[in-house]
Design a protein around this motif. Structure first.
Motif, PDB file in Angstrom:
ATOM      1  N   LEU A   1      90.108  81.868  71.531  1.00  0.00           N
ATOM      2  CA  LEU A   1      89.671  80.926  72.713  1.00  0.00           C
ATOM      3  C   LEU A   1      89.566  81.476  73.978  1.00  0.00           C
ATOM      4  O   LEU A   1      88.576  81.579  74.854  1.00  0.00           O
TER       5      LEU A   1
ATOM      6  N   ARG B   1      67.669  75.562  75.297  1.00  0.00           N
ATOM      7  CA  ARG B   1      68.134  75.087  74.036  1.00  0.00           C
ATOM      8  C   ARG B   1      69.681  75.202  74.163  1.00  0.00           C
ATOM      9  O   ARG B   1      70.537  74.482  73.811  1.00  0.00           O
TER      10      ARG B   1
ATOM     11  N   ASP C   1      70.262  79.081  63.733  1.00  0.00           N
ATOM     12  CA  ASP C   1      69.181  78.571  64.843  1.00  0.00           C
ATOM     13  C   ASP C   1      69.819  79.141  66.043  1.00  0.00           C
ATOM     14  O   ASP C   1      68.942  79.906  66.831  1.00  0.00           O
TER      15      ASP C   1
ATOM     16  N   HIS D   1      66.898  66.044  69.497  1.00  0.00           N
ATOM     17  CA  HIS D   1      66.631  66.363  68.240  1.00  0.00           C
ATOM     18  C   HIS D   1      65.994  65.273  67.510  1.00  0.00           C
ATOM     19  O   HIS D   1      66.212  64.103  67.582  1.00  0.00           O
TER      20      HIS D   1
ATOM     21  N   ARG E   1      62.450  78.745  77.550  1.00  0.00           N
ATOM     22  CA  ARG E   1      62.897  77.525  76.705  1.00  0.00           C
ATOM     23  C   ARG E   1      63.893  77.845  75.772  1.00  0.00           C
ATOM     24  O   ARG E   1      64.541  76.936  75.327  1.00  0.00           O
TER      25      ARG E   1
ATOM     26  N   LEU F   1      84.088  69.178  59.247  1.00  0.00           N
ATOM     27  CA  LEU F   1      84.926  70.105  60.118  1.00  0.00           C
ATOM     28  C   LEU F   1      86.433  69.851  59.706  1.00  0.00           C
ATOM     29  O   LEU F   1      87.000  69.000  59.523  1.00  0.00           O
TER      30      LEU F   1
ATOM     31  N   LEU G   1      83.109  81.857  65.580  1.00  0.00           N
ATOM     32  CA  LEU G   1      83.985  80.692  65.084  1.00  0.00           C
ATOM     33  C   LEU G   1      83.262  79.565  64.117  1.00  0.00           C
ATOM     34  O   LEU G   1      83.807  79.333  63.152  1.00  0.00           O
TER      35      LEU G   1
ATOM     36  N   LYS H   1      68.285  82.224  68.597  1.00  0.00           N
ATOM     37  CA  LYS H   1      67.818  81.912  69.914  1.00  0.00           C
ATOM     38  C   LYS H   1      68.492  83.135  70.686  1.00  0.00           C
ATOM     39  O   LYS H   1      67.946  83.830  71.564  1.00  0.00           O
TER      40      LYS H   1
ATOM     41  N   PHE I   1      79.284  67.632  60.404  1.00  0.00           N
ATOM     42  CA  PHE I   1      80.344  67.114  61.423  1.00  0.00           C
ATOM     43  C   PHE I   1      81.434  66.827  60.533  1.00  0.00           C
ATOM     44  O   PHE I   1      82.865  67.106  60.807  1.00  0.00           O
TER      45      PHE I   1
ATOM     46  N   LEU J   1      73.044  66.862  72.985  1.00  0.00           N
ATOM     47  CA  LEU J   1      72.095  67.479  72.216  1.00  0.00           C
ATOM     48  C   LEU J   1      71.031  66.574  71.295  1.00  0.00           C
ATOM     49  O   LEU J   1      70.000  66.650  71.137  1.00  0.00           O
TER      50      LEU J   1
ATOM     51  N   VAL K   1      67.387  66.409  61.870  1.00  0.00           N
ATOM     52  CA  VAL K   1      68.330  67.302  62.416  1.00  0.00           C
ATOM     53  C   VAL K   1      69.655  66.547  62.708  1.00  0.00           C
ATOM     54  O   VAL K   1      70.798  66.975  62.438  1.00  0.00           O
TER      55      VAL K   1
HETATM   56  C1  1Q0 Z   1      81.773  72.665  65.688  1.00  0.00           C
HETATM   57  C2  1Q0 Z   1      80.442  72.099  65.016  1.00  0.00           C
HETATM   58  C3  1Q0 Z   1      79.202  72.679  65.699  1.00  0.00           C
HETATM   59  C4  1Q0 Z   1      78.380  71.520  65.953  1.00  0.00           C
HETATM   60  C5  1Q0 Z   1      77.331  71.925  66.969  1.00  0.00           C
HETATM   61  C6  1Q0 Z   1      76.401  70.969  67.541  1.00  0.00           C
HETATM   62  C7  1Q0 Z   1      75.063  71.239  67.409  1.00  0.00           C
HETATM   63  C8  1Q0 Z   1      74.534  70.695  66.347  1.00  0.00           C
HETATM   64  C9  1Q0 Z   1      73.091  71.230  66.292  1.00  0.00           C
HETATM   65  C10 1Q0 Z   1      72.389  71.007  65.075  1.00  0.00           C
HETATM   66  C11 1Q0 Z   1      70.626  71.500  64.958  1.00  0.00           C
HETATM   67  C12 1Q0 Z   1      70.671  72.846  64.743  1.00  0.00           C
HETATM   68  C13 1Q0 Z   1      69.333  73.160  63.995  1.00  0.00           C
HETATM   69  C14 1Q0 Z   1      68.274  73.604  64.793  1.00  0.00           C
HETATM   70  C15 1Q0 Z   1      67.767  72.729  65.804  1.00  0.00           C
HETATM   71  C16 1Q0 Z   1      66.802  73.043  66.620  1.00  0.00           C
HETATM   72  O1  1Q0 Z   1      65.282  72.570  66.170  1.00  0.00           O
HETATM   73  C17 1Q0 Z   1      66.992  72.828  68.154  1.00  0.00           C
HETATM   74  C18 1Q0 Z   1      65.713  73.127  69.105  1.00  0.00           C
HETATM   75  O2  1Q0 Z   1      65.324  74.286  68.957  1.00  0.00           O
HETATM   76  P1  1Q0 Z   1      63.775  74.670  68.758  1.00  0.00           P
HETATM   77  O3  1Q0 Z   1      63.257  75.889  68.789  1.00  0.00           O
HETATM   78  O4  1Q0 Z   1      63.192  73.810  67.531  1.00  0.00           O
HETATM   79  O5  1Q0 Z   1      62.941  73.891  69.888  1.00  0.00           O
HETATM   80  N1  1Q0 Z   1      68.057  74.141  68.338  1.00  0.00           N
HETATM   81  C19 1Q0 Z   1      69.174  73.569  69.190  1.00  0.00           C
HETATM   82  O6  1Q0 Z   1      69.171  72.556  69.597  1.00  0.00           O
HETATM   83  C20 1Q0 Z   1      70.055  74.827  69.446  1.00  0.00           C
HETATM   84  C21 1Q0 Z   1      71.379  74.406  68.831  1.00  0.00           C
HETATM   85  C22 1Q0 Z   1      72.401  75.416  69.219  1.00  0.00           C
HETATM   86  C23 1Q0 Z   1      73.759  74.963  68.705  1.00  0.00           C
HETATM   87  C24 1Q0 Z   1      74.557  76.277  68.915  1.00  0.00           C
HETATM   88  C25 1Q0 Z   1      75.966  75.572  68.555  1.00  0.00           C
HETATM   89  C26 1Q0 Z   1      76.769  76.748  68.284  1.00  0.00           C
HETATM   90  C27 1Q0 Z   1      78.133  76.289  68.100  1.00  0.00           C
HETATM   91  C28 1Q0 Z   1      79.435  76.806  68.225  1.00  0.00           C
HETATM   92  C29 1Q0 Z   1      80.580  76.144  67.594  1.00  0.00           C
HETATM   93  C30 1Q0 Z   1      81.729  76.288  68.526  1.00  0.00           C
HETATM   94  C31 1Q0 Z   1      82.914  75.612  67.969  1.00  0.00           C
HETATM   95  C32 1Q0 Z   1      83.380  74.698  69.079  1.00  0.00           C
HETATM   96  C33 1Q0 Z   1      85.007  75.133  69.405  1.00  0.00           C
HETATM   97  C34 1Q0 Z   1      84.954  76.074  70.444  1.00  0.00           C
HETATM   98  C35 1Q0 Z   1      86.116  76.312  70.854  1.00  0.00           C
HETATM   99  C36 1Q0 Z   1      86.308  77.100  71.798  1.00  0.00           C
END
Ligand code: 1Q0
Length: 215
Positions: free
Chosen positions: A11, A111, A57, A151, A107, A166, A43, A61, A163, A147, A155
């Motif tokens: 972290l 995201r 995804d 979506h 763009r 987790l 992570l 990006k 989730f 977010l 999605v």
């Molecule tokens: C720990 C669980 C992580 C949950 C993250 C929540 C985000 C859920 C997002 C699910 C959607 C992914 C599928 C693709 C969606 C795309 O359509 C959307 C739009 O893009 P576009 O090109 O179609 O317009 N993309 C997005 O919205 C970008 C999503 C990026 C999500 C990046 C998440 C990275 C997560 C890292 C986990 C960190 C763990 C947390 C603990 C931290 C401790 C320091």
């Protein structure tokens, strides 16, 4: 060099990277921003393959942004501020519907910016959670407040299912690698304002330039 220890998520490292994001005059360095996400994705990957569609995804990006950074106009992409200025002045952004610039930096970063709000909310909840709080609940509440609004249904559904997979709060705190729970809580308290500041600065920049709904 290259021992397993180096590979482990920590972290502290993530927080350090977000700290390095901010220049003296409060501009956001793209390289550090991307580096912060890379560590978070590491992570995420360690949490299991059900998160693969999310990390794919995010990685996608990141690759787009890195390609801009390493491209022939890379010097225009040093900060998010310079990127916005450069892409807008040179009409490199699709403003109302997808067209000739589906991979604009603006763009693409938007995201991740929206995802950063999720992270801010989620870490905030983790910080103030009690021992019996459920990470899946904290995660989905944070997602629903941020977010998810961007979506489509399918999605949101897939995210909701992921989730549930987790790990629990103790395992999550363990994986952060900063010691006992009290220390994790303290670190989060220290680090969250940094993430919030990066988020806030980007949010203001994007609002100012009317970039909040880029297709
Ligand atoms: C720990 C669980 C992580 C949950 C993250 C929540 C985000 C859920 C997002 C699910 C959607 C992914 C599928 C693709 C969606 C795309 O359509 C959307 C739009 O893009 P576009 O090109 O179609 O317009 N993309 C997005 O919205 C970008 C999503 C990026 C999500 C990046 C998440 C990275 C997560 C890292 C986990 C960190 C763990 C947390 C603990 C931290 C401790 C320091």
């Amino acid at each position: 060099a290259g021992t397993e220890e180096d590979q482990k998520f920590c972290l502290q490292e993530v927080l350090d990277t977000f700290k390095l994001c901010l220049s003296e005059n409060k501009e956001v360095y793209l390289e550090q921003y991307v580096a912060g996400w890379r560590k978070l994705i590491k992570l995420l990957n360690s949490l299991g393959s059900v998160f693969g569609f999310i990390s794919n995804d995010a990685v996608n990006k990141i690759h787009i942004l890195v390609a801009h950074l390493n491209g022939e106009n890379g010097s225009q992409y040093v900060t998010v501020q310079s990127m916005v200025k450069y892409e807008l002045e040179n009409e490199l952004v699709d403003l109302t519907k997808r067209g000739g610039h589906p991979e604009s930096g603006c763009r693409t970063l938007l995201r991740l910016h929206r995802a950063l709000r999720w992270l801010e909310l989620f870490l905030g909840r983790l910080r103030t959670s009690s021992e019996d709080s459920k990470t899946s609940v904290m995660c989905s509440e944070s997602y629903n407040e941020s977010l998810s609004q961007h979506h489509p249904w399918v999605v949101r559904k897939a995210a909701g299912l992921a989730f549930c997979m987790l790990p629990g709060r103790p395992a999550f705190f363990e994986v952060m690698n900063v010691g006992p729970p009290e220390q994790v809580v303290a670190k989060l308290g220290e680090g969250l304002p940094l993430i919030s500041e990066v988020y806030q600065i980007t949010e203001e920049l994007y609002t100012q330039h009317n970039l909040m709904d880029l297709p």
